[in-house]
Write an enzyme that holds these catalytic residues in place. Structure first.
Site, mmCIF file in Angstrom:
data_model
loop_
_atom_site.group_PDB
_atom_site.id
_atom_site.type_symbol
_atom_site.label_atom_id
_atom_site.label_comp_id
_atom_site.label_asym_id
_atom_site.label_seq_id
_atom_site.Cartn_x
_atom_site.Cartn_y
_atom_site.Cartn_z
ATOM 1 N N GLU A 1 -6.469 -14.925 -4.951
ATOM 2 C CA GLU A 1 -7.442 -14.386 -5.910
ATOM 3 C C GLU A 1 -7.364 -15.145 -7.234
ATOM 4 O OE1 GLU A 1 -7.987 -9.857 -4.226
ATOM 5 O OE2 GLU A 1 -6.654 -10.119 -5.921
ATOM 6 N N HIS B 1 -33.397 -7.926 6.798
ATOM 7 C CA HIS B 1 -33.696 -9.356 6.754
ATOM 8 C C HIS B 1 -34.355 -9.738 5.438
ATOM 9 C CE1 HIS B 1 -34.385 -13.238 8.559
ATOM 10 N NE2 HIS B 1 -35.638 -13.205 8.145
HETATM 11 P P1 NDP Z 1 1.794 -10.497 -0.947
HETATM 12 O O1 NDP Z 1 2.898 -9.697 -0.363
HETATM 13 O O2 NDP Z 1 0.403 -10.250 -0.489
HETATM 14 O O3 NDP Z 1 2.100 -12.043 -0.772
HETATM 15 C C1 NDP Z 1 3.317 -12.588 -1.168
HETATM 16 C C2 NDP Z 1 3.256 -14.081 -0.912
HETATM 17 O O4 NDP Z 1 4.424 -14.686 -1.454
HETATM 18 C C3 NDP Z 1 3.216 -14.436 0.561
HETATM 19 O O5 NDP Z 1 2.345 -15.510 0.736
HETATM 20 C C4 NDP Z 1 4.661 -14.843 0.847
HETATM 21 O O6 NDP Z 1 4.769 -15.778 1.873
HETATM 22 C C5 NDP Z 1 5.039 -15.480 -0.463
HETATM 23 N N1 NDP Z 1 6.479 -15.517 -0.694
HETATM 24 C C6 NDP Z 1 7.336 -14.467 -0.711
HETATM 25 N N2 NDP Z 1 8.589 -14.887 -0.977
HETATM 26 C C7 NDP Z 1 8.526 -16.224 -1.119
HETATM 27 C C8 NDP Z 1 9.491 -17.234 -1.357
HETATM 28 N N3 NDP Z 1 10.771 -16.933 -1.514
HETATM 29 N N4 NDP Z 1 9.081 -18.512 -1.425
HETATM 30 C C9 NDP Z 1 7.770 -18.837 -1.260
HETATM 31 N N5 NDP Z 1 6.801 -17.921 -1.013
HETATM 32 C C10 NDP Z 1 7.182 -16.625 -0.937
HETATM 33 O O7 NDP Z 1 1.953 -10.287 -2.523
HETATM 34 P P2 NDP Z 1 0.907 -10.033 -3.680
HETATM 35 O O8 NDP Z 1 1.689 -9.899 -4.928
HETATM 36 O O9 NDP Z 1 -0.179 -11.031 -3.618
HETATM 37 O O10 NDP Z 1 0.293 -8.633 -3.338
HETATM 38 C C11 NDP Z 1 1.142 -7.513 -3.077
HETATM 39 C C12 NDP Z 1 0.343 -6.460 -2.367
HETATM 40 O O11 NDP Z 1 -0.536 -5.835 -3.291
HETATM 41 C C13 NDP Z 1 -0.580 -7.011 -1.278
HETATM 42 O O12 NDP Z 1 0.081 -7.210 -0.058
HETATM 43 C C14 NDP Z 1 -1.636 -5.974 -1.225
HETATM 44 O O13 NDP Z 1 -1.163 -4.931 -0.416
HETATM 45 C C15 NDP Z 1 -1.758 -5.544 -2.666
HETATM 46 N N6 NDP Z 1 -2.864 -6.273 -3.347
HETATM 47 C C16 NDP Z 1 -4.126 -5.957 -2.971
HETATM 48 C C17 NDP Z 1 -5.198 -6.614 -3.540
HETATM 49 C C18 NDP Z 1 -6.582 -6.271 -3.060
HETATM 50 O O14 NDP Z 1 -6.750 -5.213 -2.460
HETATM 51 N N7 NDP Z 1 -7.571 -7.134 -3.265
HETATM 52 C C19 NDP Z 1 -5.014 -7.651 -4.569
HETATM 53 C C20 NDP Z 1 -3.630 -7.901 -4.879
HETATM 54 C C21 NDP Z 1 -2.601 -7.226 -4.280
HETATM 55 P P3 NDP Z 1 4.900 -15.330 3.426
HETATM 56 O O15 NDP Z 1 3.550 -14.938 3.878
HETATM 57 O O16 NDP Z 1 5.444 -16.540 4.071
HETATM 58 O O17 NDP Z 1 5.881 -14.191 3.431
#
Ligand code: NDP
Length: 461
Positions: free
Chosen positions: A180, A437
């Site tokens: 986002e 449409h």
């Molecule tokens: P997310 O949990 O969605 O994503 C975290 C990201 O960080 C993943 O890509 C993860 O990779 C990566 N990551 C975690 N640890 C490491 C690391 N040590 N090194 C590198 N990459 C890492 O977190 P967000 O903060 O974006 O959002 C949290 C939650 O809040 C979401 O899951 C959602 O439920 C909610 N949210 C909802 C929104 C909406 O409705 N539009 C908007 C924002 C948040 P990997 O996939 O490999 O684990």
């Protein structure tokens, strides 16, 4: 009366506010404490200001888009300071509304931190209060991945208050927030690098959507760094205000700001849960049953602190169900099945139900995929604007188990489809529905030719 309150809610975010308001409406004596800002993450450093930022960024391309329609609108500079001030005024207004709503409903509000003294007693800003029922609704807090130099990087919350827009921004993570904010800052004119450790962003989403989003972001102006992690962050520049990040593939990026959007953790800070007897689950979240009850009979938890489905409307649904159960004589649980969700990336995507990958484990699935350039962009010629619409249909029952979309207005469209999928609509129900449409959404009711079969062998034709 043995207790000061029938219900005390710790946390005035979306879930806590709904729970408090509805409980008070049912006649309960309610207290609610909020230590930071009324409305919580969503209103202050989440959904609401984020959506305003998405809208600010959308205008970035409109001047150029309009040329395809004969306009000659010159694109000026974006005034970050003016925009952030306007955003802050709106957030202040909403904060006031949240606090006022609680007061009007009859709940007693405390601008204070609450901490357990014993299972029925809380210290709320120095005052001891007792409650028959206590609900933990403290949300979650951004978690910084453990990367050398991480203290030089910011967290998601910082992006809402930056004194000026970074010209060059590195975003680490491939989740909701990462994609986002990549779209937001690219739209506002920053050079954006998105660094994520998976081959595609948004792990857990439908694979077609993940690939289509990565393709669209790359066709826009976002620099993608898939399959890598930062190994080191250091200060750079003569004044030490710049940031330099080294990636695991050896790439080096110079930036003005680095943000670690690497997930969130349940917010248990200073709650002194040990005094309450409440147990955590293996993931470190408050363990609850389907009725949001912890292992201590009169203590409940709702929203992100339980790490079930971390979405604002889910926390609200859990809070409302709990209020009705405890004080409304309407015992019920919030259903977490087929919850629609949207990611406000650029272009946005939205989804409800099962991904193709999840559904294929259950048996043969008919998969319908449609990719096309939406009408507007046949004239704007802007790159990376192709829409993708997809249905995952159980071959045996013909029930639509999943609907997915990448493209403009995906979130608005998916809300209605969420009702159909929740009601168990079949592909034939979709086919019988007459399209509107010309829209992109009509494609959901006009997909006649199956793209492929997923899962076990096709038993049909
Ligand atoms: P997310 O949990 O969605 O994503 C975290 C990201 O960080 C993943 O890509 C993860 O990779 C990566 N990551 C975690 N640890 C490491 C690391 N040590 N090194 C590198 N990459 C890492 O977190 P967000 O903060 O974006 O959002 C949290 C939650 O809040 C979401 O899951 C959602 O439920 C909610 N949210 C909802 C929104 C909406 O409705 N539009 C908007 C924002 C948040 P990997 O996939 O490999 O684990």
């Amino acid at each position: 009366m043995p207790y000061d309150f029938d219900l005390f809610v710790i946390g005035g975010g979306s879930g806590g506010t709904r729970l408090s308001r509805i409980s008070a409406g049912h006649g309960a004596r309610v207290g609610v404490a909020e230590e930071r800002f009324w409305g919580g993450t969503c209103v202050n450093v989440g959904c609401v200001p984020k959506k305003l930022m998405v809208q600010a960024a959308e205008y970035g391309n409109w001047a150029e888009d309009s040329r395809g329609f004969g306009w000659d609108i010159q694109k000026g500079a974006h005034d970050w300071t003016a925009f952030i001030a306007a955003k802050d005024r709106e957030i202040d207004r909403l904060q006031g509304i949240y606090a006022a709503m609680l007061g009007k409903a009859g709940a007693k509000t405390f601008d204070a931190h609450a901490t357990f003294i014993d299972p029925h007693t809380l210290d709320v800003g120095g005052e001891h209060v007792t409650a028959a029922n206590i609900v933990i609704a403290t949300g979650s807090t951004p978690h910084k991945a453990d990367i050398p130099g991480a203290d030089l990087a910011g967290i998601t919350d910082d992006l809402f208050y930056l004194p000026k827009r970074p010209q060059r921004l590195v975003i680490v993570g491939g989740g909701y927030s990462a994609v986002e904010f990549a779209g937001i800052f690219a739209g506002l004119g920053s050079e954006v690098h998105l660094v994520y450790r998976q081959p595609w962003p948004l792990r857990g989403f439908d694979q077609d959507l993940r690939e289509a989003l990565a393709e669209a972001m790359a066709a826009g102006s976002i620099h993608l760094h898939p399959g890598v992690s930062p190994t080191h962050i250091r200060a750079s520049g003569a004044d030490g205000q710049g940031r330099h990040v080294t990636l695991s593939d050896g790439a080096e990026i110079e930036a003005d700001f680095i943000v670690l959007t690497t997930g969130r953790v349940p917010n248990l800070n200073g709650l002194n849960l040990a005094a309450s007897g409440v147990a955590l689950n293996a993931a470190g979240a408050v363990a609850v049953d389907n009725g949001s009850r912890t292992n201590v009979g009169h203590i409940y938890a709702i929203g992100d602190v339980t790490d079930r489905l971390n979405l604002t409307p889910v926390a609200i649904a859990e809070g409302h169900a709990l209020a009705d159960t405890l004080f409304g004589g309407l015992p019920r649980e919030a259903s977490l099945e087929n919850v629609p969700t949207a990611v406000f990336s650029d272009p946005p995507l939205a989804t409800v139900g099962l991904t193709e990958e999840e559904a294929a484990k259950q048996g043969p699935m008919d998969i319908y995929v449609s990719r096309f350039t939406p009408m507007r962009h046949t004239l704007t010629k802007r790159a990376g604007r192709k829409a993708l619409l997809k249905l995952v249909v159980d071959q045996k029952t013909q029930k639509v188990l999943g609907a997915h979309m990448l493209g403009e207005d995906a979130a608005e469209i998916m809300q209605g489809l969420g009702i159909a999928v929740r009601m168990g609509a079949t592909k034939q129900d979709f086919d019988r529905t007459i399209g509107i449409h010309p829209t992109a959404a009509e494609e959901f009711v006009t997909m006649r030719t199956r793209t492929r079969v997923a899962g076990a062998a096709d038993t049909g034709e």
